[in-house]
Design an enzyme around this catalytic site. Structure first.
Site, PDB file in Angstrom:
ATOM      1  N   LYS A 110      38.056  36.847  40.760  1.00  0.00           N
ATOM      2  CA  LYS A 110      39.088  37.775  41.236  1.00  0.00           C
ATOM      3  C   LYS A 110      39.486  37.448  42.671  1.00  0.00           C
ATOM      4  O   LYS A 110      40.660  37.555  43.027  1.00  0.00           O
ATOM      5  CB  LYS A 110      38.599  39.219  41.109  1.00  0.00           C
ATOM      6  CG  LYS A 110      38.609  39.704  39.661  1.00  0.00           C
ATOM      7  CD  LYS A 110      38.051  41.094  39.530  1.00  0.00           C
ATOM      8  CE  LYS A 110      38.157  41.599  38.099  1.00  0.00           C
ATOM      9  NZ  LYS A 110      37.427  42.857  37.891  1.00  0.00           N
ATOM     10  N   LYS A 189      43.610  32.130  29.493  1.00  0.00           N
ATOM     11  CA  LYS A 189      43.346  33.447  28.902  1.00  0.00           C
ATOM     12  C   LYS A 189      44.531  34.375  29.195  1.00  0.00           C
ATOM     13  O   LYS A 189      45.034  34.389  30.330  1.00  0.00           O
ATOM     14  CB  LYS A 189      42.069  34.023  29.539  1.00  0.00           C
ATOM     15  CG  LYS A 189      41.780  35.474  29.167  1.00  0.00           C
ATOM     16  CD  LYS A 189      40.714  36.073  30.077  1.00  0.00           C
ATOM     17  CE  LYS A 189      41.193  37.317  30.782  1.00  0.00           C
ATOM     18  NZ  LYS A 189      40.803  38.595  30.396  1.00  0.00           N
ATOM     19  N   LYS A 192      46.763  40.395  32.413  1.00  0.00           N
ATOM     20  CA  LYS A 192      47.812  41.160  33.096  1.00  0.00           C
ATOM     21  C   LYS A 192      48.206  40.465  34.386  1.00  0.00           C
ATOM     22  O   LYS A 192      49.338  40.552  34.824  1.00  0.00           O
ATOM     23  CB  LYS A 192      47.294  42.552  33.473  1.00  0.00           C
ATOM     24  CG  LYS A 192      46.960  43.424  32.314  1.00  0.00           C
ATOM     25  CD  LYS A 192      46.476  44.796  32.824  1.00  0.00           C
ATOM     26  CE  LYS A 192      45.675  45.524  31.781  1.00  0.00           C
ATOM     27  NZ  LYS A 192      44.214  45.468  32.015  1.00  0.00           N
TER      28      LYS A 192
END
Ligand code: ADP
Ligand code: TRP
Length: 323
Positions: A110, A189, A192
């Protein structure tokens, strides 16, 4: 069996969320005790626009209800409506080894993606473990990307039980192989945050454009098309049963097939697949009071279960100083 899972309302929900988590949860509600919730505390680690968070939380509730989550059969709520989970997060934080969190891939990924490195983001898995343990969850259906988070939750449950005596159910992850990763239109993958998602309830033009942009190879039209690693084939397959997949495979192997035509066809398949749900969702979006009331009642049911586990945890660590 008590089955629990949650999803962040941090953007519009997509085919990866649908096949990896939402559809499986909805299928589970027939024969299990289903607990399903929208994890807006978790979304705070990456969403800093309050209006956006409000809108996405409401829409995610409508998405689930439209897709068939039945609030009479299941417990469906918004995470922050049961704020006791943050207290449990603190209680379990003290048996969570630093090393366990430092080894967490999702935190590192992240940060690479540009999400600010914060204490919230670092302790994300502890809040997630609290989510799971607070409701005595036995089984947790998630996509493959959540595997390590589940291992952390199990580790915390075991350590807590060893330190303070039996308190929590040790949860089992439930990760299905063939639905474990839905690829996005670029082959990574579907997510969002990668701009590669086909959203379940996108408008017609947006969805068509996305499907037309699925990355394909440059095999000439008059040659057989590869199956292995073929993104278009892989995404299409999620909408087919075994027989349908065999037929699609034969079509790919027959020279003359044009990827453009298959993309148009796939758009039609996806659009039709969600058509009845789209109608229901439209109705729910405009019946705000009904949706809000449904979520409120869901939180009430969830809180009853949460209360019992939290009380036991508070007592077992010794916060009941009056005793
Ligand atoms: P995103 O990566 O889009 O932000 P989340 O992390 O909120 O998705 O994931 C919500 C749930 O959907 C999780 O159970 C996750 O494993 C599942 N999921 C998300 N993306 C995919 C995907 N591409 N394939 C399969 N499951 C997915
Ligand atoms: N971390 C999960 C995700 O990004 C969401 C989540 C939060 C969750 N709490 C949970 C999933 C508890 C299962 C159980 O998808």
């Amino acid at each position: 069996m008590r089955v629990l899972s949650g999803i962040q309302p941090s953007g519009s929900l997509h085919l990866g969320n649908y096949f990896g988590m939402m559809k499986r949860m909805i299928d589970y509600q027939e024969n299990n005790e289903l607990f399903c919730f929208l994890v807006n505390y978790h979304a705070l680690t990456s969403v800093f626009d309050s209006n956006f968070l409000r809108k996405q939380t409401f829409e995610a509730a409508c998405d689930f209800l439209a897709l068939g989550l039945d609030p009479d059969k299941s417990v469906f709520w918004v995470q922050s409506d049961v704020p006791e989970v943050t207290e449990l997060t603190w209680l379990i934080s003290n048996v969570t080894g630093m090393g366990l969190l430092e080894r967490n891939h999702s935190y590192k990924d992240k940060i690479i993606k540009g999400i600010p490195a914060s204490h919230g983001l670092f302790s994300y898995p502890v809040l997630m473990a609290a989510d799971i343990l607070l409701y005595g969850s036995e089984k947790v259906p998630v996509g493959k990307d959540q595997k390590q988070h589940l291992e952390i939750a199990r580790d915390i449950a075991i350590r807590f039980n060893n330190t303070y005596g039996e308190t929590f159910v040790v949860p089992e992850p439930d990760i299905e192989d063939d639905t474990s990763v839905v690829p996005g239109i670029d082959g990574q993958k579907m997510s969002k945050s990668y701009g590669n998602a086909i959203e379940i309830f996108a408008g017609e033009k947006t969805m068509r454009d996305k499907v037309m942009r699925i990355k394909t190879d440059s095999t000439p039209v008059n040659e057989p098309k590869p199956i292995e690693g073929n993104l278009l084939f892989d995404i299409y397959s999620f909408f087919l049963d075994e027989k349908g997949k065999e037929t699609l495979k034969e079509r790919f192997l027959t020279p003359g097939l044009k990827y453009g035509n298959i993309k148009k066809e796939l758009f039609g398949v996806i659009w039709e697949h969600f058509a009845p749900y789209r109608k229901k969702r439209e109705y729910l979006i405009h019946d705000r009071q009904f949706v809000l009331e449904t979520m409120r009642k869901g939180a009430e049911k969830a809180r009853q279960v949460a209360f019992a586990y939290l009380e036991r945890a508070r007592r077992n660590v010794g916060l009941d100083y009056w005793n």
